[in-house]
Design an enzyme around this catalytic site. Structure first.
Site, short mmCIF file in Angstrom:
data_model
loop_
_atom_site.label_atom_id
_atom_site.label_comp_id
_atom_site.label_asym_id
_atom_site.label_seq_id
_atom_site.Cartn_x
_atom_site.Cartn_y
_atom_site.Cartn_z
N SER A 149 -3.28 -2.68 0.22
CA SER A 149 -2.50 -4.14 0.47
C SER A 149 -1.40 -4.28 -0.53
CB SER A 149 -3.71 -5.12 0.36
OG SER A 149 -3.14 -6.71 0.24
N TYR A 163 -10.53 -8.50 -4.76
CA TYR A 163 -9.63 -8.00 -3.98
C TYR A 163 -8.42 -7.13 -4.57
CZ TYR A 163 -7.12 -7.52 0.30
OH TYR A 163 -6.36 -7.16 1.47
#
Length: 257
Positions: A149, A163
């Site tokens: 990401s 995350y």
């Protein structure tokens, strides 16, 4: 050159393939001639439904699985091994996110996310190592594509501590894995998506116009944008891209500074 982006004859496994980015990639693989695409998802019904829908494009087989533990990764690899002598492409896409303020961020929000986002790609690749090696050669390497990401590259405004850490770790892990796997004619690389409409990125899904205002390209990513990146890495076109993570974000990550 005609075969540069072809996946003809290739067998792929896409984790988290029932929706979002995983579904985009599985769709692209089938459209570009993949022989078979296996998709996994934790929810069996969703996995099977997506496989039925994608079967109009080619052979798509559901393998419902929760790959959040090492034992589950080994079980999935064993099931693939019962069906295929070799696996040509593995896309480690299954992932999770957790957002909560710093003072209350819980251990479970750390362990769940880091285990699935960073530990699972390693141990699933390890479990499938023999199948990936089986059909690989210098002229036609197998591929491992880790879905990271842009939040592992630059910092977003939200308190998604585990995350961000897991995706940054996955980007570096991809480099370390790539050095080892190259010995077996397995090319490991990654993709760092920006804003794509998905269950995980509900902002992009539900407020595309608003999110697009923060994207230098002026829009959120489309299915074709993600499929194109994955096909590039999975096909002959990506054979010499070793350990790199391709940023597919319309310019968001460097616009953040």
């Amino acid at each position: 050159m005609q075969d540069l982006f072809s996946l003809a004859g290739r067998v792929a496994l896409v984790t988290g393939g029932s929706r979002g980015i995983g579904r985009m990639i599985a769709t692209g693989f089938l459209q570009h001639g993949a022989k078979r695409v296996y998709i996994t998802a934790r929810k069996a019904e969703a996995c099977e439904q997506t496989a039925r829908e994608l079967s109009s494009l080619g052979e798509c087989i559901p393998l419902p699985a929760d790959v959040s533990t090492v034992e589950a990764c080994q079980a999935l690899a064993a099931e693939v091994g019962r069906r295929e002598q070799a696996l040509d492409i593995l896309v480690n896409n299954a992932g999770a996110a957790w957002g909560e303020p710093f003072d209350t961020f819980p251990e479970k929000g750390w362990d769940k996310v880091v285990d699935l986002n960073m530990k699972t790609p390693f141990f699933l690749t390890q479990a499938l190592h023999a199948q990936l090696k089986a059909g690989a050669s210098a002229q036609r390497p197998a591929k491992v594509i880790n879905i990271a990401s842009i939040d592992g590259i630059s910092v977003n405004p939200w308190e998604t501590y585990s995350y961000a850490a897991s995706k940054a770790g996955l980007i570096h892990l991809t480099k370390r894995m790539a050095l080892r796997l190259a010995q077996d004619h397995i090319v490991a690389s990654g993709i760092a998506p920006g804003p794509f409409a998905s269950e995980m990125n509900k902002q992009a899904r539900d407020h595309a116009d608003e999110v697009s205002q923060r994207v230098p390209a002026g829009r959120i990513g489309t299915d074709e944008d993600m499929a194109g990146a994955a096909i590039f890495l999975a096909a002959r076109s990506g054979d010499y891209v070793v350990g790199e993570t391709l940023v597919v974000d319309g310019g968001v990550s460097f616009a953040r500074g």
